[in-house]
Design a protein around this motif. Structure first.
Motif, PDB file in Angstrom:
ATOM      1  N   GLU A   1       8.909  -0.445  14.276  1.00 51.86           N
ATOM      2  CA  GLU A   1       8.085  -1.101  15.229  1.00 51.86           C
ATOM      3  C   GLU A   1       6.622  -0.401  15.188  1.00 51.86           C
ATOM      4  N   GLY A   2       5.591  -1.152  14.944  1.00 49.35           N
ATOM      5  CA  GLY A   2       4.181  -0.472  14.795  1.00 49.35           C
ATOM      6  C   GLY A   2       3.627  -0.391  13.381  1.00 49.35           C
ATOM      7  N   SER A   3       4.717  -0.507  12.530  1.00 49.29           N
ATOM      8  CA  SER A   3       4.458  -0.013  11.014  1.00 49.29           C
ATOM      9  C   SER A   3       3.522  -1.418  10.468  1.00 49.29           C
ATOM     10  N   VAL A   4       2.932  -1.264   9.426  1.00 49.15           N
ATOM     11  CA  VAL A   4       2.413  -2.298   8.861  1.00 49.15           C
ATOM     12  C   VAL A   4       3.133  -2.542   7.392  1.00 49.15           C
ATOM     13  N   ILE A   5       3.478  -4.081   7.389  1.00 50.94           N
ATOM     14  CA  ILE A   5       4.104  -4.458   6.225  1.00 50.94           C
ATOM     15  C   ILE A   5       2.882  -4.869   5.291  1.00 50.94           C
ATOM     16  N   VAL A   6       3.033  -4.577   3.882  1.00 50.62           N
ATOM     17  CA  VAL A   6       2.175  -4.992   2.860  1.00 50.62           C
ATOM     18  C   VAL A   6       2.585  -5.740   1.935  1.00 50.62           C
ATOM     19  N   PHE A   7       2.180  -7.150   1.847  1.00 49.12           N
ATOM     20  CA  PHE A   7       2.680  -7.784   0.951  1.00 49.12           C
ATOM     21  C   PHE A   7       1.788  -7.972  -0.445  1.00 49.12           C
ATOM     22  N   ALA A   8       2.534  -8.137  -1.358  1.00 48.05           N
ATOM     23  CA  ALA A   8       1.789  -7.817  -2.758  1.00 48.05           C
ATOM     24  C   ALA A   8       0.820  -8.883  -3.054  1.00 48.05           C
ATOM     25  N   LYS A   9      -0.038  -8.843  -3.987  1.00 38.41           N
ATOM     26  CA  LYS A   9      -1.221  -9.789  -4.470  1.00 38.41           C
ATOM     27  C   LYS A   9      -0.383 -10.644  -5.346  1.00 38.41           C
ATOM     28  N   THR A  10      -0.356 -11.870  -5.290  1.00 36.52           N
ATOM     29  CA  THR A  10       0.244 -12.970  -5.858  1.00 36.52           C
ATOM     30  C   THR A  10      -0.558 -14.193  -6.015  1.00 36.52           C
ATOM     31  N   GLY A  11      -0.427 -15.155  -6.784  1.00 35.51           N
ATOM     32  CA  GLY A  11      -1.001 -16.349  -7.070  1.00 35.51           C
ATOM     33  C   GLY A  11      -1.323 -17.120  -5.842  1.00 35.51           C
ATOM     34  N   ARG A  12      -0.316 -17.191  -4.836  1.00 34.61           N
ATOM     35  CA  ARG A  12      -0.408 -17.824  -3.545  1.00 34.61           C
ATOM     36  C   ARG A  12      -1.241 -16.775  -2.716  1.00 34.61           C
ATOM     37  N   LEU A  13      -1.124 -15.653  -2.863  1.00 35.65           N
ATOM     38  CA  LEU A  13      -1.806 -14.386  -1.941  1.00 35.65           C
ATOM     39  C   LEU A  13      -2.783 -13.655  -2.799  1.00 35.65           C
ATOM     40  N   PRO A  14      -3.799 -14.203  -3.176  1.00 39.08           N
ATOM     41  CA  PRO A  14      -4.663 -13.416  -4.169  1.00 39.08           C
ATOM     42  C   PRO A  14      -5.084 -12.093  -3.551  1.00 39.08           C
ATOM     43  N   LEU A  15      -5.177 -12.026  -2.243  1.00 40.96           N
ATOM     44  CA  LEU A  15      -5.746 -10.547  -1.606  1.00 40.96           C
ATOM     45  C   LEU A  15      -4.668 -10.044  -0.986  1.00 40.96           C
ATOM     46  N   GLY A  16      -3.386 -10.348  -1.271  1.00 38.04           N
ATOM     47  CA  GLY A  16      -2.034  -9.975  -0.385  1.00 38.04           C
ATOM     48  C   GLY A  16      -2.251 -10.225   0.997  1.00 38.04           C
ATOM     49  N   HIS A  17      -1.375  -9.580   1.890  1.00 37.96           N
ATOM     50  CA  HIS A  17      -1.382  -9.713   3.263  1.00 37.96           C
ATOM     51  C   HIS A  17      -0.948  -8.797   3.829  1.00 37.96           C
TER      52      HIS A  17
ATOM     53  N   VAL B   1       7.090  -7.904  -1.333  1.00 35.83           N
ATOM     54  CA  VAL B   1       6.451  -6.935  -0.429  1.00 35.83           C
ATOM     55  C   VAL B   1       6.596  -5.399  -0.935  1.00 35.83           C
ATOM     56  N   LYS B   2       5.385  -4.722  -0.834  1.00 34.19           N
ATOM     57  CA  LYS B   2       5.255  -3.492  -1.416  1.00 34.19           C
ATOM     58  C   LYS B   2       5.985  -2.307  -0.533  1.00 34.19           C
ATOM     59  N   GLY B   3       6.104  -2.441   0.813  1.00 39.77           N
ATOM     60  CA  GLY B   3       6.767  -1.689   1.741  1.00 39.77           C
ATOM     61  C   GLY B   3       6.044  -1.698   3.239  1.00 39.77           C
ATOM     62  N   PHE B   4       6.401  -0.676   3.821  1.00 36.87           N
ATOM     63  CA  PHE B   4       6.139  -0.477   5.508  1.00 36.87           C
ATOM     64  C   PHE B   4       5.138   0.921   5.268  1.00 36.87           C
ATOM     65  N   ILE B   5       3.804   0.698   6.084  1.00 36.01           N
ATOM     66  CA  ILE B   5       3.155   2.110   6.261  1.00 36.01           C
ATOM     67  C   ILE B   5       3.392   2.328   7.898  1.00 36.01           C
ATOM     68  N   TYR B   6       3.781   3.773   7.935  1.00 40.96           N
ATOM     69  CA  TYR B   6       3.897   4.267   9.412  1.00 40.96           C
ATOM     70  C   TYR B   6       2.820   5.195   9.761  1.00 40.96           C
ATOM     71  N   GLY B   7       2.689   5.350  11.115  1.00 40.99           N
ATOM     72  CA  GLY B   7       1.907   6.542  11.398  1.00 40.99           C
ATOM     73  C   GLY B   7       0.634   6.218  12.312  1.00 40.99           C
ATOM     74  N   GLY B   8       0.516   4.881  12.683  1.00 41.39           N
ATOM     75  CA  GLY B   8      -0.642   4.361  13.423  1.00 41.39           C
ATOM     76  C   GLY B   8      -0.345   4.456  14.894  1.00 41.39           C
ATOM     77  N   HIS B   9      -1.371   4.089  15.827  1.00 38.07           N
ATOM     78  CA  HIS B   9      -1.142   3.966  17.063  1.00 38.07           C
ATOM     79  C   HIS B   9      -1.217   2.421  17.580  1.00 38.07           C
ATOM     80  N   PRO B  10       0.047   1.978  17.407  1.00 38.24           N
ATOM     81  CA  PRO B  10       0.028   0.453  17.725  1.00 38.24           C
ATOM     82  C   PRO B  10      -0.476  -0.069  19.026  1.00 38.24           C
TER      83      PRO B  10
END
Length: 183
Positions: free
Chosen positions: A71-87, A152-161
């Protein structure tokens, strides 16, 4: 004249920056309309800038990263043809081993336009090894999981959600039905 022009440009840029971030602070997280990156930054407290697909590499050495949702982590979607900037999106609830809820912006259309924030959206891990490397996302236009599979590339942890990430009573049953019931 150059000094006047420079002050004008600085004033305009400062105004743009203020208007760019003001919606998150002014009215609340879920009233936001815009891109996923500033939304995820405000919702998670993770201070990374740039296109969504670059967040994974940028987080290296700055934030903990991994392949399990928290909970509170950021999921990073990879760059693809459908997501040219990722998500990028923020995990609002972990429902079970292969299902979670996320809160994000600029995914589904609402009233015919993109950019709106959505809270507690179902995300389903469809990766063959249950490692969150491939997911399906609930899509408002279908009123269910979309047909696309996103890397998906993975999850980034450590913010203050933000405390507004999840609803008071999220629909866990609905999330499980979205993930497992055939449509």
């Amino acid at each position: 004249m150059r000094g006047l022009l420079a002050r004008f440009v600085i004033t305009c840029l400062a105004g743009q920056a203020a208007s760019f971030t003001a919606p998150l602070a002014a009215s609340g997280l879920l009233d936001y309309v815009g891109q996923c990156v500033p939304f995820a930054r405000a919702a998670s407290g993770i201070e990374i800038y740039g296109d969504a697909w670059t967040w994974w590499e940028q987080a290296g050495g700055r934030y903990d990263r991994g392949h399990r949702p928290r909970e509170g982590s950021v999921i990073v979607f990879a760059k693809t043809g459908r997501l040219p900037l990722g998500h990028v999106a923020v995990v609002s609830r972990v429902v079970e081993q292969r299902v979670l809820m996320l809160t994000h912006a600029n995914w589904s259309r609402q009233n015919g336009e993109r950019g709106h924030a959505e809270q507690d959206v179902t995300l389903y891990d469809v990766s063959p090894h249950n490692d969150w490397s491939q997911v399906k996302v609930w899509y408002r236009d279908n009123d269910g999981l979309g047909g696309g599979i996103y890397p998906v590339k993975g999850f980034i942890y450590g913010g203050h959600p933000s405390k507004q990430l999840t609803a008071r009573n999220p629909d866990y049953v609905g999330a499980l039905i979205d993930a497992y019931a055939p449509r």
